[in-house]
Scaffold this motif. Structure first.
Motif, mmCIF file in Angstrom:
data_model
loop_
_atom_site.group_PDB
_atom_site.id
_atom_site.type_symbol
_atom_site.label_atom_id
_atom_site.label_comp_id
_atom_site.label_asym_id
_atom_site.label_seq_id
_atom_site.Cartn_x
_atom_site.Cartn_y
_atom_site.Cartn_z
ATOM 1 N N LEU A 159 -3.409 11.038 2.365
ATOM 2 C CA LEU A 159 -3.934 10.380 1.610
ATOM 3 C C LEU A 159 -5.475 11.210 1.537
ATOM 4 O O LEU A 159 -6.145 11.297 0.391
ATOM 5 C CB LEU A 159 -4.423 9.191 1.806
ATOM 6 C CG LEU A 159 -3.262 8.030 1.614
ATOM 7 C CD1 LEU A 159 -3.415 6.605 2.164
ATOM 8 C CD2 LEU A 159 -2.611 8.157 0.233
ATOM 9 N N TYR A 160 -5.964 11.829 2.520
ATOM 10 C CA TYR A 160 -7.427 12.340 2.390
ATOM 11 C C TYR A 160 -7.526 13.655 3.092
ATOM 12 O O TYR A 160 -8.258 14.008 3.853
ATOM 13 C CB TYR A 160 -8.307 11.302 3.267
ATOM 14 C CG TYR A 160 -8.331 9.936 2.830
ATOM 15 C CD1 TYR A 160 -8.890 9.738 1.615
ATOM 16 C CD2 TYR A 160 -7.686 9.012 3.309
ATOM 17 C CE1 TYR A 160 -8.817 8.293 1.200
ATOM 18 C CE2 TYR A 160 -7.618 7.736 3.001
ATOM 19 C CZ TYR A 160 -8.036 7.471 1.805
ATOM 20 O OH TYR A 160 -7.941 6.005 1.105
ATOM 21 N N ARG A 193 -8.876 2.504 5.048
ATOM 22 C CA ARG A 193 -9.318 1.790 4.152
ATOM 23 C C ARG A 193 -10.975 1.516 5.015
ATOM 24 O O ARG A 193 -10.719 1.772 6.403
ATOM 25 C CB ARG A 193 -9.032 0.361 3.617
ATOM 26 C CG ARG A 193 -8.594 -0.658 4.703
ATOM 27 C CD ARG A 193 -8.472 -1.957 4.538
ATOM 28 N NE ARG A 193 -7.852 -2.785 5.518
ATOM 29 C CZ ARG A 193 -9.021 -3.634 6.014
ATOM 30 N NH1 ARG A 193 -10.408 -3.264 5.579
ATOM 31 N NH2 ARG A 193 -8.562 -4.214 7.010
ATOM 32 N N ASP A 205 -3.737 -1.487 0.576
ATOM 33 C CA ASP A 205 -3.566 -1.457 -0.936
ATOM 34 C C ASP A 205 -2.440 -2.258 -1.518
ATOM 35 O O ASP A 205 -2.732 -3.007 -2.258
ATOM 36 C CB ASP A 205 -3.686 -0.029 -1.683
ATOM 37 C CG ASP A 205 -4.938 0.546 -1.301
ATOM 38 O OD1 ASP A 205 -5.761 -0.010 -1.054
ATOM 39 O OD2 ASP A 205 -5.093 1.855 -1.387
ATOM 40 N N LYS A 263 -2.690 -5.644 -3.678
ATOM 41 C CA LYS A 263 -2.168 -5.547 -4.957
ATOM 42 C C LYS A 263 -1.251 -6.702 -5.293
ATOM 43 O O LYS A 263 -1.274 -7.170 -6.441
ATOM 44 C CB LYS A 263 -1.473 -4.243 -5.277
ATOM 45 C CG LYS A 263 -1.430 -4.026 -6.871
ATOM 46 C CD LYS A 263 -0.879 -2.489 -7.167
ATOM 47 C CE LYS A 263 -0.940 -2.228 -8.569
ATOM 48 N NZ LYS A 263 -0.648 -0.770 -8.901
ATOM 49 N N ASP A 283 -16.707 4.553 0.332
ATOM 50 C CA ASP A 283 -15.392 4.242 0.697
ATOM 51 C C ASP A 283 -15.301 4.972 2.110
ATOM 52 O O ASP A 283 -16.301 5.151 2.567
ATOM 53 C CB ASP A 283 -14.441 5.015 -0.207
ATOM 54 C CG ASP A 283 -14.737 6.559 -0.186
ATOM 55 O OD1 ASP A 283 -15.391 6.974 0.796
ATOM 56 O OD2 ASP A 283 -14.432 7.301 -0.877
ATOM 57 N N ARG A 312 -18.125 4.660 -4.756
ATOM 58 C CA ARG A 312 -17.036 4.109 -5.513
ATOM 59 C C ARG A 312 -17.444 2.802 -6.256
ATOM 60 O O ARG A 312 -18.385 2.137 -5.681
ATOM 61 C CB ARG A 312 -15.824 3.891 -4.832
ATOM 62 C CG ARG A 312 -15.979 2.811 -3.722
ATOM 63 C CD ARG A 312 -14.756 2.532 -2.770
ATOM 64 N NE ARG A 312 -15.031 1.416 -1.741
ATOM 65 C CZ ARG A 312 -14.388 1.107 -0.784
ATOM 66 N NH1 ARG A 312 -12.982 1.847 -0.732
ATOM 67 N NH2 ARG A 312 -14.548 0.433 -0.152
ATOM 68 N N ASN A 345 -14.991 0.927 -7.850
ATOM 69 C CA ASN A 345 -14.021 -0.012 -7.866
ATOM 70 C C ASN A 345 -13.050 0.502 -6.766
ATOM 71 O O ASN A 345 -13.172 1.713 -6.190
ATOM 72 C CB ASN A 345 -13.147 0.543 -8.957
ATOM 73 C CG ASN A 345 -13.820 0.081 -10.618
ATOM 74 O OD1 ASN A 345 -14.295 -1.166 -10.720
ATOM 75 N ND2 ASN A 345 -14.042 0.946 -11.465
ATOM 76 N N TYR A 346 -12.352 -0.351 -6.218
ATOM 77 C CA TYR A 346 -11.352 -0.061 -5.263
ATOM 78 C C TYR A 346 -10.131 0.690 -5.993
ATOM 79 O O TYR A 346 -10.187 0.748 -7.036
ATOM 80 C CB TYR A 346 -10.545 -1.418 -4.690
ATOM 81 C CG TYR A 346 -11.678 -2.197 -3.764
ATOM 82 C CD1 TYR A 346 -11.961 -1.704 -2.602
ATOM 83 C CD2 TYR A 346 -12.090 -3.307 -4.344
ATOM 84 C CE1 TYR A 346 -12.754 -2.491 -1.691
ATOM 85 C CE2 TYR A 346 -13.012 -4.050 -3.494
ATOM 86 C CZ TYR A 346 -13.377 -3.635 -2.205
ATOM 87 O OH TYR A 346 -14.347 -4.244 -1.414
ATOM 88 N N ARG A 347 -9.167 1.293 -5.034
ATOM 89 C CA ARG A 347 -8.059 2.127 -5.792
ATOM 90 C C ARG A 347 -7.006 1.104 -6.413
ATOM 91 O O ARG A 347 -6.552 1.644 -7.148
ATOM 92 C CB ARG A 347 -7.552 2.820 -4.598
ATOM 93 C CG ARG A 347 -8.097 3.886 -3.798
ATOM 94 C CD ARG A 347 -7.189 4.846 -2.920
ATOM 95 N NE ARG A 347 -6.496 3.916 -1.957
ATOM 96 C CZ ARG A 347 -6.894 3.864 -0.815
ATOM 97 N NH1 ARG A 347 -8.086 4.327 -0.340
ATOM 98 N NH2 ARG A 347 -6.378 3.023 -0.035
ATOM 99 N N THR A 348 -7.294 -0.046 -6.241
ATOM 100 C CA THR A 348 -6.338 -1.264 -6.771
ATOM 101 C C THR A 348 -7.140 -1.265 -8.277
ATOM 102 O O THR A 348 -6.394 -1.937 -9.200
ATOM 103 C CB THR A 348 -6.354 -2.286 -6.195
ATOM 104 O OG1 THR A 348 -7.683 -3.012 -6.055
ATOM 105 C CG2 THR A 348 -5.638 -2.118 -4.820
ATOM 106 N N GLY A 349 -8.254 -0.701 -8.536
ATOM 107 C CA GLY A 349 -8.659 -1.049 -9.897
ATOM 108 C C GLY A 349 -9.762 -2.050 -9.953
ATOM 109 O O GLY A 349 -10.482 -2.324 -10.964
#
Length: 895
Positions: A616-617, A719, A752, A756, A793, A799, A801-805
């Motif tokens: 992911l990173y 996270r 996530d 979600k 993050d 950031r 917003n979170y990756r979930t929006g």
């Protein structure tokens, strides 16, 4: 008035400006006087426990602490009177703290009125004073603990004045590659060229003793430091290891050439030294106050005259360096003088025919500066002049290297040929005096000479006393330094007799002396830091203070000046002690303090084990054959530590550790914060990285809390972890570590996909989790601290917003009274409680200074140090000085 109650007084008059605006200055002043007088009068009378306090406790406290439950194992129903409570001052201290931070009663419970709280505060404050006044226990710091491995390396280096490190260890995180750390200047440079030891073998390319291995790293105490006496015990196995370590130090292949006290300790006095190195010059301290200029005089016989520079004398110190060299630059081959004038490095060279200096004869060369011009001479003749008016930098007293200078592990600009009779003067000598020197007159300007070096007389030395007697004198001098106090007659005889026997059996002076020194380095008198000094001296208290002071500020042994003051018995004089603190804070050995205290206080080593998920990173990893060998966190560590060192060197308020308008960043780190992350190739420079000072206008950054290092090391692979971040803030910033969670508490599932699926934020998920009665108390304290940083993050980047929006919510309330909406507001909230932060920092510092977990008496001392430091706006060096000057640190061990 206690620290806690002082805050209550201040809160009562905090609206004075509003009163002034509404009623006028005269009326407002009367109101202010009335408020202060009334509060002082009320503070003198303690409220009645049964009549005034017990009803409040019954209404708001007894249900959780006595009647229905005993949370925290505290049963307040046991205390019927103030005298009962005064028997437990630790509990009173805790009650004041939780009330002051609005941690109790819990936020969801009914709250007492302000008048009720004030009444309880008045009573607790008075009871605390009564309880602590009755205590007769003398505050005695831990006397016995061994050195940790960081201290041991520093001590050995200082004891033998080594021109190398003893061993390479990651305890010393920052590798200094351009002498950026100069506390005597009071200013950090624009660029610090540094490396991070943890970044790999490139950082081990430094001059160190060959074959010497450090003993295992000493882990810090939980929420403490690795110099804690209760964690540094001594065992027979470890004692044997110290003996073997001392032997490996003295028998290292390169020990002899790196030992700058060789001739004074190990060299056979009946023989000439066979050391190949030229040596160094240590200048007299009078240069700091009596210098009007500089003269460097030397006799040289070079065997090479190529374009490469060859050092005659050099002190490497960035723009403050001083040197006399030969070599070629920009088409000029000749003699060069370099020195620091008016904050700039100035270098001037005059041409000389290489055939002249390379003719195999001895030649006299001189460089002078008198505040008006630089002059260069060869064999008494003036060969060049450069007018330049200014003040010479004359505060450098580190040794001047002869014949070469050290850069990392390499000898630079080595002189090929012979050097002799090198002299340094604290003024610019005249042409007549230079000619007298060239003619062999050794009595010229003797009062101005501050240092000299000459080649050894090739004739065998003529001894005026037996070798054994000379050895005994050397041993006594060595033991005085190694043991930090004079050895008694019995101890001295033990070592001198051992030398006599070994020397008689072998006839080898050097080997016999190394055996004696090795044995002394395995003695408890050497290894144990807070041991009692020899009672053969009437001033053992002063010697103990000298050791406590040097291990606090230098993480090493006292120098000769401290020992001399201890011998005179004057070190405990407050004026003398304050002067020594100032001197020691301007000595470069204080870098050891920054290298030890700052990383442990900030728990910065935790970033080493932080591993964001690679898939992911991916861009967090860079460099090496596979381009993933290094982590950007290694750069982040350096940013945080350089920010701390800036506050230290420039004596800034420690509140700038919370919010500052500057930072240090590498090019790679600057790109990272901007959201750009190039993957660097294998040949990326990892050894000496330029960290440049950068002004900040965005208050989201600045200080240590919001650095990438803190954000990454308080996150998981997938996270950010608000709980971990809140725990870090509570432990580090407020010195109030939360208790570990119960073993049966399940991990928070907040990946996530789960969030979600459930349509929740991390905050909402955590709120469900913290409704558990076992969790609520701690989460009420640490959750606001962690969520304040949630806009960063797990990689330390901003950031919204979170990756979930879902939008990040970083709002909260500090201590139940300072509301904030984002991290800038959070910083403001901490600064509004700067006395609390300062007190927490000072408690950390005092624990490090004393080498132990703080007792109640220590914490009271920390409150007093806090009050003394407030008048200087909590400048870091003033805090350190107030700590040393407080009786808790400098008290006598015995009556």
């Amino acid at each position: 008035m206690s620290l806690f109650f002082s805050k209550k007084v201040l809160s009562k008059i905090s609206n004075w400006c509003d009163v002034k605006n509404n009623f006028g200055s005269s009326s407002a002043l009367l109101v202010l006087l009335f408020l202060v007088t009334s509060i002082q009068l009320r503070s003198e009378a303690i409220p009645d426990f049964v009549k005034d306090i017990k009803p409040i406790l019954q209404s708001y406290c007894y249900d959780c602490h006595g009647l229905k439950k005993t949370k925290g194992k505290v049963d307040l129903t046991e205390y019927k009177t103030w005298k009962d409570l005064e028997k437990n001052p630790e509990l009173i201290e805790k009650l004041i703290d939780v009330l002051d931070k609005n941690e109790m009663p819990p936020e969801e419970n009914e709250q007492p009125t302000n008048d009720q709280l004030e009444l309880v505060f008045l009573g607790l404050d008075k009871a605390f004073k009564n309880a602590t006044a009755q205590r007769t226990q003398a505050p005695v710091p831990v006397r016995l603990r061994r050195m940790n491995r960081f201290e041991y390396g520093n001590v050995v280096r200082d004891l033998f004045d080594l021109d190398s490190w003893v061993y390479s260890i990651n305890d010393r995180i920052i590798r200094d590659h351009n002498n950026y750390f100069r506390p005597e200047t009071g200013k950090m440079p624009k660029v610090a060229k540094v490396g991070n030891r943890i970044m790999g073998l490139q950082q081990m390319l430094e001059n160190r003793l060959l074959g010497v291995q450090a003993f295992p790293k000493d882990p810090p105490a939980e929420n403490g430091f690795n110099n804690r006496g209760d964690h540094l015990s001594m065992t027979p196995t470890l004692m044997k290891a110290f003996l073997e370590l001392s032997r490996s130090v003295l028998n290292a292949d390169n020990f002899d050439k790196n030992c700058r006290v060789w001739n004074d300790l190990f060299q056979d006095p009946s023989k000439n030294s066979n050391q190949s190195k030229f040596g160094s010059i240590s200048v007299d301290k009078s240069v700091e106050s009596k210098s009007t200029g500089l003269t460097i005089s030397a006799w040289i016989r070079p065997t090479k005259t190529g374009q490469e520079w060859q050092t005659i004398v050099r002190r490497e110190d960035s723009w403050r360096r001083q040197l006399l060299s030969i070599g070629g630059t920009d088409g000029v081959w000749g003699l060069w003088l370099g020195l620091g004038i008016e904050g700039k490095y100035v270098e001037f060279g005059a041409p000389v025919k290489p055939s002249l200096l390379g003719d195999g004869e001895w030649h006299h060369v001189v460089g002078t500066y008198d505040g008006q011009e630089i002059n260069l001479y060869v064999d008494g003749d003036l060969i060049g002049t450069k007018p330049i008016v200014g003040s010479l930098y004359n505060q450098g007293r580190q040794p001047m290297s002869i014949g070469s200078y050290k850069n990392g592990s390499y000898e630079r600009e080595v002189f090929h040929g012979g050097l002799k009779d090198i002299r340094v003067y604290r003024s610019g000598l005249s042409k007549v005096e230079i000619q007298q020197l060239a003619n062999g007159d050794h009595n010229v300007a003797k009062l101005q000479m501050v240092g000299s070096w000459g080649t050894e007389n090739k004739k065998e030395p003529i001894l005026t006393e037996p070798v054994e007697e000379i050895a005994h004198q050397r041993i006594e001098k060595f033991l005085n330094r190694a043991f930090r106090s004079p050895p008694d007659e019995k101890t001295l005889a033990l070592y001198t007799k051992y030398f006599d026997k070994t020397y008689k059996d072998t006839g080898d002076f050097t080997a016999s002396m190394k055996s004696v020194v090795s044995g002394a380095m395995a003695s408890p008198r050497f290894i144990m830091v807070h041991d009692e000094a020899s009672e053969a001296s009437p001033d053992y208290d002063s010697y103990n203070l000298a050791s406590r002071l040097s291990f606090f500020l230098w993480c090493s042994i006292p120098d000769q000046e401290l020992l001399e003051l201890a011998e005179k018995g004057t070190l405990q004089d407050s004026d003398v002690l304050a002067q020594q603190v100032d001197r020691m804070l301007n000595d470069r050995r204080v870098k050891n303090f920054c290298d030890s205290f700052a990383p442990q206080w900030l728990k910065i080593n935790n970033i080493v084990s932080a591993s964001p998920d690679f898939k992911l990173y991916r861009d967090y990893y860079f460099g090496g054959d596979d381009k993933i060998s290094y982590k950007r966190g290694m750069h982040m560590m350096l940013e945080t530590l350089l920010n701390f060192e800036t506050v230290f060197i420039e004596n800034r308020p420690i509140t700038e550790l919370i919010d500052a308008d500057f930072t240090y960043r590498s090019h790679l780190l600057e790109e990272w914060y901007e959201g750009r992350a190039a993957t660097y190739a294998i040949n990326v420079n990892l050894r000496d990285i330029d960290f440049t000072r950068k002004s900040l206008s965005d208050r989201r950054y600045g200080g240590v809390i919001t650095t990438g290092a803190v954000m990454v090391m308080t996150s998981g692979p997938f996270r950010s972890h608000p709980i971990t971040r809140g725990s870090w803030v509570s432990s580090v910033i407020f010195n109030d570590p939360p208790k570990p969670p119960p073993d049966d508490i399940p991990d928070l599932v907040a990946d996530d996909s789960t969030l979600k699926e459930q349509g929740l934020t991390v905050r909402q998920k955590l709120k469900q989790h913290s409704q558990d009665v076992q969790c609520a108390g701690c989460h009420q304290k640490i959750d606001p601290l962690g969520f304040a940083l949630e806009n960063f993050d797990l990689l330390g980047r901003w950031r919204d917003n979170y990756r979930t929006g879902i939008k990040v919510d970083a709002s909260g309330k500090l201590f139940g009274k300072h509301e904030f909406n984002d991290v800038v507001g959070f910083k403001d909230a901490i600064l509004a409680e700067k006395d609390v932060f300062a007190n927490a920092f000072i408690r950390h510092l005092l624990s490090f200074a004393l080498g132990r977990e703080l007792t109640l008496t220590d914490r009271i001392a920390a409150d007093e140090i806090t009050r003394a430091s407030k008048k200087d706006n909590y400048q870091m060096r003033e805090i350190i000085k107030n700590t040393v000057l407080h009786p808790i640190f400098n008290l006598k061990r015995k009556s």
